[in-house]
Design a protein around this motif. Sequence first.
Motif, PDB file in Angstrom:
ATOM      1  N   ALA A   1      18.512  16.267   2.843  1.00  0.00           N
ATOM      2  CA  ALA A   1      19.887  16.607   2.487  1.00  0.00           C
ATOM      3  C   ALA A   1      20.480  15.399   1.782  1.00  0.00           C
ATOM      4  N   LEU A   2      21.269  15.642   0.746  1.00  0.00           N
ATOM      5  CA  LEU A   2      21.902  14.578  -0.034  1.00  0.00           C
ATOM      6  C   LEU A   2      23.411  14.646   0.163  1.00  0.00           C
ATOM      7  N   ALA A   3      24.019  13.493   0.469  1.00  0.00           N
ATOM      8  CA  ALA A   3      25.479  13.389   0.562  1.00  0.00           C
ATOM      9  C   ALA A   3      25.887  11.984   0.156  1.00  0.00           C
ATOM     10  N   ASP A   4      26.781  11.901  -0.809  1.00  0.00           N
ATOM     11  CA  ASP A   4      27.312  10.601  -1.245  1.00  0.00           C
ATOM     12  C   ASP A   4      26.207   9.590  -1.569  1.00  0.00           C
ATOM     13  N   ASP A   5      25.217  10.017  -2.312  1.00  0.00           N
ATOM     14  CA  ASP A   5      24.102   9.148  -2.719  1.00  0.00           C
ATOM     15  C   ASP A   5      23.290   8.612  -1.549  1.00  0.00           C
ATOM     16  N   VAL A   6      23.332   9.318  -0.424  1.00  0.00           N
ATOM     17  CA  VAL A   6      22.477   8.987   0.720  1.00  0.00           C
ATOM     18  C   VAL A   6      21.614  10.209   1.014  1.00  0.00           C
ATOM     19  N   ILE A   7      20.304   9.997   0.986  1.00  0.00           N
ATOM     20  CA  ILE A   7      19.343  11.062   1.284  1.00  0.00           C
ATOM     21  C   ILE A   7      18.949  10.938   2.743  1.00  0.00           C
ATOM     22  N   ALA A   8      19.007  12.066   3.452  1.00  0.00           N
ATOM     23  CA  ALA A   8      18.598  12.095   4.855  1.00  0.00           C
ATOM     24  C   ALA A   8      17.391  13.007   5.001  1.00  0.00           C
ATOM     25  N   THR A   9      16.406  12.539   5.728  1.00  0.00           N
ATOM     26  CA  THR A   9      15.251  13.343   6.103  1.00  0.00           C
ATOM     27  C   THR A   9      14.917  12.955   7.532  1.00  0.00           C
ATOM     28  N   ALA A  10      14.263  13.852   8.264  1.00  0.00           N
ATOM     29  CA  ALA A  10      14.017  13.586   9.685  1.00  0.00           C
ATOM     30  C   ALA A  10      12.601  13.960  10.081  1.00  0.00           C
ATOM     31  N   VAL A  11      12.159  13.366  11.160  1.00  0.00           N
ATOM     32  CA  VAL A  11      10.897  13.754  11.778  1.00  0.00           C
ATOM     33  C   VAL A  11      11.219  14.966  12.644  1.00  0.00           C
ATOM     34  N   ASP A  12      10.585  16.081  12.337  1.00  0.00           N
ATOM     35  CA  ASP A  12      10.922  17.323  13.030  1.00  0.00           C
ATOM     36  C   ASP A  12       9.793  17.778  13.947  1.00  0.00           C
ATOM     37  N   HIS A  13       9.893  19.028  14.376  1.00  0.00           N
ATOM     38  CA  HIS A  13       8.990  19.606  15.371  1.00  0.00           C
ATOM     39  C   HIS A  13       7.632  20.048  14.813  1.00  0.00           C
ATOM     40  N   LYS A  14       7.485  20.071  13.491  1.00  0.00           N
ATOM     41  CA  LYS A  14       6.193  20.517  12.954  1.00  0.00           C
ATOM     42  C   LYS A  14       5.076  19.617  13.489  1.00  0.00           C
ATOM     43  N   PRO A  15       3.883  20.167  13.731  1.00  0.00           N
ATOM     44  CA  PRO A  15       2.786  19.375  14.309  1.00  0.00           C
ATOM     45  C   PRO A  15       2.424  18.162  13.450  1.00  0.00           C
ATOM     46  N   LYS A  16       2.184  17.052  14.135  1.00  0.00           N
ATOM     47  CA  LYS A  16       1.748  15.816  13.495  1.00  0.00           C
ATOM     48  C   LYS A  16       0.680  15.191  14.371  1.00  0.00           C
ATOM     49  N   ARG A  17      -0.181  14.414  13.759  1.00  0.00           N
ATOM     50  CA  ARG A  17      -1.249  13.753  14.533  1.00  0.00           C
ATOM     51  C   ARG A  17      -0.693  12.719  15.494  1.00  0.00           C
ATOM     52  N   THR A  18       0.416  12.092  15.106  1.00  0.00           N
ATOM     53  CA  THR A  18       1.020  11.043  15.925  1.00  0.00           C
ATOM     54  C   THR A  18       2.517  11.015  15.656  1.00  0.00           C
ATOM     55  N   THR A  19       3.273  10.432  16.592  1.00  0.00           N
ATOM     56  CA  THR A  19       4.711  10.248  16.347  1.00  0.00           C
ATOM     57  C   THR A  19       4.990   8.878  15.734  1.00  0.00           C
ATOM     58  N   ALA A  20       3.976   8.023  15.693  1.00  0.00           N
ATOM     59  CA  ALA A  20       4.097   6.707  15.057  1.00  0.00           C
ATOM     60  C   ALA A  20       3.752   6.872  13.574  1.00  0.00           C
ATOM     61  N   LEU A  21       4.642   7.512  12.843  1.00  0.00           N
ATOM     62  CA  LEU A  21       4.363   7.879  11.458  1.00  0.00           C
ATOM     63  C   LEU A  21       4.363   6.661  10.532  1.00  0.00           C
TER      64      LEU A  21
ATOM     65  N   VAL B   1       0.859  -1.183   0.000  1.00  0.00           N
ATOM     66  CA  VAL B   1       0.000   0.000   0.000  1.00  0.00           C
ATOM     67  C   VAL B   1       0.904   1.245   0.000  1.00  0.00           C
ATOM     68  N   PRO B   2       0.785   2.099  -1.022  1.00  0.00           N
ATOM     69  CA  PRO B   2       1.673   3.257  -1.120  1.00  0.00           C
ATOM     70  C   PRO B   2       1.315   4.366  -0.141  1.00  0.00           C
ATOM     71  N   HIS B   3       2.323   5.163   0.187  1.00  0.00           N
ATOM     72  CA  HIS B   3       2.165   6.324   1.070  1.00  0.00           C
ATOM     73  C   HIS B   3       3.150   7.376   0.580  1.00  0.00           C
ATOM     74  N   LEU B   4       2.683   8.594   0.394  1.00  0.00           N
ATOM     75  CA  LEU B   4       3.505   9.665  -0.165  1.00  0.00           C
ATOM     76  C   LEU B   4       3.422  10.883   0.731  1.00  0.00           C
ATOM     77  N   VAL B   5       4.587  11.465   1.093  1.00  0.00           N
ATOM     78  CA  VAL B   5       4.604  12.659   1.935  1.00  0.00           C
ATOM     79  C   VAL B   5       5.663  13.643   1.425  1.00  0.00           C
ATOM     80  N   PRO B   6       5.387  14.941   1.554  1.00  0.00           N
ATOM     81  CA  PRO B   6       6.400  15.937   1.218  1.00  0.00           C
ATOM     82  C   PRO B   6       7.442  15.977   2.331  1.00  0.00           C
ATOM     83  N   VAL B   7       8.713  16.137   1.954  1.00  0.00           N
ATOM     84  CA  VAL B   7       9.799  16.188   2.932  1.00  0.00           C
ATOM     85  C   VAL B   7      10.856  17.190   2.495  1.00  0.00           C
ATOM     86  N   VAL B   8      11.601  17.686   3.467  1.00  0.00           N
ATOM     87  CA  VAL B   8      12.862  18.360   3.180  1.00  0.00           C
ATOM     88  C   VAL B   8      13.948  17.323   3.440  1.00  0.00           C
TER      89      VAL B   8
END
Length: 137
Positions: free
Chosen positions: A35-55, A26-33
């Motif tokens: 950073a790319l380094a050496d063909d590794v993309i990093a994204t994080a769960v940040d402080h912006k409001p979310k309904r749950t932390t169990a994303l 089952v697909p799931h798509l979300v917008p993210v910010v």
Amino acid sequence: MDADECRRRLAAAPHGYLATASREGVPHLVPVVFALADDVIATAVDHKPKRTTALRRLRNIRENPMVCLLADFYDEDWSRLWWVRADATAMVVEQGEAYVAAIGRLQQRHPQYRNQPPTGPVVLASVQRWSGWSAIG
């Protein structure tokens, strides 16, 4: 578009869309910010409001590590259109050296994180395949 041009455009994109899928596909798509380094993309769960932390994206990655990140540029002048896709294998990291390094890269890239760095899990996605398209060669 060759892999080097894909990397360049993705690295410069202000945000992208992270696609994950559950164990059942089952697909799931979300917008993210990110950073790319050496063909590794990093994204994080940040402080912006979310309904749950169990994303769902984190649960999906733990069940099915295959992900995709898409960045694009749209303009009414269709000769300027482009998109880049990074197909990757991801993992969720919550501590350690890789976590600290990823947070540092995110802080360097996104000024919003300098005073309030992400404290949630980090997704590290190792790119296996680059693809892209541009209206102009």
